[in-house]
Motif scaffolding. Structure first.
Motif, PDB file in Angstrom:
ATOM      1  N   GLU A 142      39.347 -78.962  30.633  1.00 39.56           N
ATOM      2  CA  GLU A 142      38.878 -77.855  29.937  1.00 39.56           C
ATOM      3  C   GLU A 142      38.104 -77.609  28.512  1.00 39.56           C
ATOM      4  OE1 GLU A 142      37.049 -75.575  30.767  1.00 39.56           O
ATOM      5  OE2 GLU A 142      38.439 -73.937  31.919  1.00 39.56           O
ATOM      6  N   ARG A 143      37.043 -77.138  28.759  1.00 43.91           N
ATOM      7  CA  ARG A 143      36.813 -76.930  27.227  1.00 43.91           C
ATOM      8  C   ARG A 143      37.676 -75.453  26.466  1.00 43.91           C
ATOM      9  NH1 ARG A 143      31.302 -77.876  28.936  1.00 43.91           N
ATOM     10  NH2 ARG A 143      31.731 -79.534  30.601  1.00 43.91           N
ATOM     11  N   TRP A 144      37.838 -75.803  25.544  1.00 42.16           N
ATOM     12  CA  TRP A 144      38.307 -74.407  25.129  1.00 42.16           C
ATOM     13  C   TRP A 144      37.998 -73.288  24.482  1.00 42.16           C
ATOM     14  CZ3 TRP A 144      43.586 -74.988  26.118  1.00 42.16           C
ATOM     15  CH2 TRP A 144      44.476 -73.737  26.304  1.00 42.16           C
ATOM     16  N   VAL A 145      37.857 -72.925  25.861  1.00 37.06           N
ATOM     17  CA  VAL A 145      36.256 -71.629  25.559  1.00 37.06           C
ATOM     18  C   VAL A 145      36.885 -70.548  27.466  1.00 37.06           C
ATOM     19  CG1 VAL A 145      34.169 -72.455  24.484  1.00 37.06           C
ATOM     20  CG2 VAL A 145      35.153 -72.553  27.113  1.00 37.06           C
ATOM     21  N   PRO A 146      36.990 -69.202  27.015  1.00 37.74           N
ATOM     22  CA  PRO A 146      37.726 -68.393  27.617  1.00 37.74           C
ATOM     23  C   PRO A 146      36.389 -68.655  29.251  1.00 37.74           C
ATOM     24  CG  PRO A 146      36.091 -66.875  25.828  1.00 37.74           C
ATOM     25  CD  PRO A 146      36.728 -68.329  25.542  1.00 37.74           C
ATOM     26  N   GLU A 147      36.836 -67.654  29.809  1.00 38.11           N
ATOM     27  CA  GLU A 147      35.856 -67.713  30.765  1.00 38.11           C
ATOM     28  C   GLU A 147      34.747 -67.294  31.014  1.00 38.11           C
ATOM     29  OE1 GLU A 147      37.864 -67.486  34.805  1.00 38.11           O
ATOM     30  OE2 GLU A 147      39.766 -68.213  34.446  1.00 38.11           O
ATOM     31  N   THR A 148      34.306 -65.510  29.546  1.00 37.73           N
ATOM     32  CA  THR A 148      33.134 -65.869  30.412  1.00 37.73           C
ATOM     33  C   THR A 148      31.864 -66.378  29.320  1.00 37.73           C
ATOM     34  OG1 THR A 148      33.930 -64.936  28.240  1.00 37.73           O
ATOM     35  CG2 THR A 148      33.828 -62.804  29.143  1.00 37.73           C
TER      36      THR A 148
ATOM     37  N   PRO B 221      44.480 -69.327  19.788  1.00 34.63           N
ATOM     38  CA  PRO B 221      43.647 -69.757  19.083  1.00 34.63           C
ATOM     39  C   PRO B 221      43.172 -71.462  19.373  1.00 34.63           C
ATOM     40  CG  PRO B 221      45.444 -69.108  18.348  1.00 34.63           C
ATOM     41  CD  PRO B 221      45.398 -68.907  19.691  1.00 34.63           C
ATOM     42  N   ALA B 222      44.272 -71.883  20.113  1.00 33.60           N
ATOM     43  CA  ALA B 222      43.860 -73.526  20.327  1.00 33.60           C
ATOM     44  C   ALA B 222      44.578 -74.458  21.591  1.00 33.60           C
ATOM     45  CB  ALA B 222      44.158 -74.531  19.007  1.00 33.60           C
ATOM     46  N   PRO B 223      44.209 -75.466  21.521  1.00 31.84           N
ATOM     47  CA  PRO B 223      45.174 -75.985  23.091  1.00 31.84           C
ATOM     48  C   PRO B 223      46.449 -76.324  23.197  1.00 31.84           C
ATOM     49  CG  PRO B 223      43.131 -77.507  22.244  1.00 31.84           C
ATOM     50  CD  PRO B 223      43.354 -75.630  21.461  1.00 31.84           C
TER      51      PRO B 223
END
Ligand code: 6PG
Length: 239
Positions: free
Chosen positions: A76-82, A113-115
């Motif tokens: 997964e890319r560390w971005v929210p589902e929006t 903020p970070a994985p």
């Protein structure tokens, strides 16, 4: 001498993306049905990116006991589902529809903020899934990365270590865009069925180079998966 890894794959070729998507969806659905019949539950790890959309749509129409299926992501890319870059959003939009909406989905992104901050939670949540995965579907980038095993990645060596105890690791790399979270090699290698979906002549050429031993695992991470895997990887390809 570098070993030729051609015997590690079974190539399934299709004339177009639709036929490929349908065949891959049928194969994965069969794996999930067999798992439910034998063990009462099934688990599936999917890749993100652009290639798997049609496959996910086709899989969502397969008739099976979706409520007994756990679905997660390979990376997964560390971005929210929006975000349009979210692989979890991709799974929700294309797979978790109709009857498949009752699948038990475990996203890998957490609102932190970070994985690194999510590792303990993710290890716990992944450990609760039926393991090993009944099916894992990998993709591959033009640079030979698979999952988030990117050439030049800051945790690449650990993620590709077949003996690492970690199930997930963070990854930052020049070609990765935002920080990533990725399954490590062991849970991928342990899968009961392993698929690689690639489309286009360019990716086929990258795979051929990796199979023939050009470069090492650090420059062609897909090569390391093929080196260590015990079962044949079903490659689903269209020109
Ligand atoms: C991701 C992935 C990644 C993907 C390849 C291929 O989140 O980016 O899971 O490993 O499978 O980059 O991506 P495309 O299908 O977009 O070419």
């Amino acid at each position: 001498m570098t070993p030729d890894l051609s015997s590690k794959i079974q190539l399934h070729s299709f004339p177009d993306s639709d036929e490929l998507a349908q065949a891959l969806a049928k194969a994965v659905a069969n794996d999930l049905r067999a798992a439910i019949e034998t063990r009462g539950a099934a688990s599936l790890a999917l890749s993100g990116g652009n290639t798997p959309k049609r496959f996910m749509q086709s899989l969502s129409t397969q008739s099976l006991a979706w409520g007994k299926v756990a679905v997660t992501l390979v990376d997964e890319r560390w971005v929210p589902e929006t975000s349009a870059r979210s692989n979890a959003a991709l799974v929700r939009a294309h797979l978790l529809q109709g009857a498949a909406a009752t699948a038990n989905f475990l996203p890998l992104y957490r609102a932190l903020p970070a994985p690194e901050a999510a590792l303990a939670d993710l290890e716990r949540d992944l450990a609760a899934l039926p393991m090993p995965f009944d099916a894992v579907v990998l993709g591959m980038g033009d640079d030979g990365h698979t999952a988030s095993f990117f050439p030049g990645g800051d945790h690449l060596a650990e993620a590709l270590d077949p003996t690492t105890a970690a199930r997930v690791l963070p990854m930052r790399a020049p070609n990765a865009g935002e920080p990533r979270i990725t399954l490590t090699l062991p849970p991928i290698l342990a899968a009961r069925r392993l698929y690689l979906q690639i489309e286009g002549a360019g990716k086929r050429a990258v795979l051929e180079r990796a199979l023939s031993g050009e470069g090492d695992g650090a420059s062609y991470p897909i090569r390391t998966v093929l080196q260590y895997v015990d079962i044949p990887v079903a490659v689903y390809w269209r020109p």
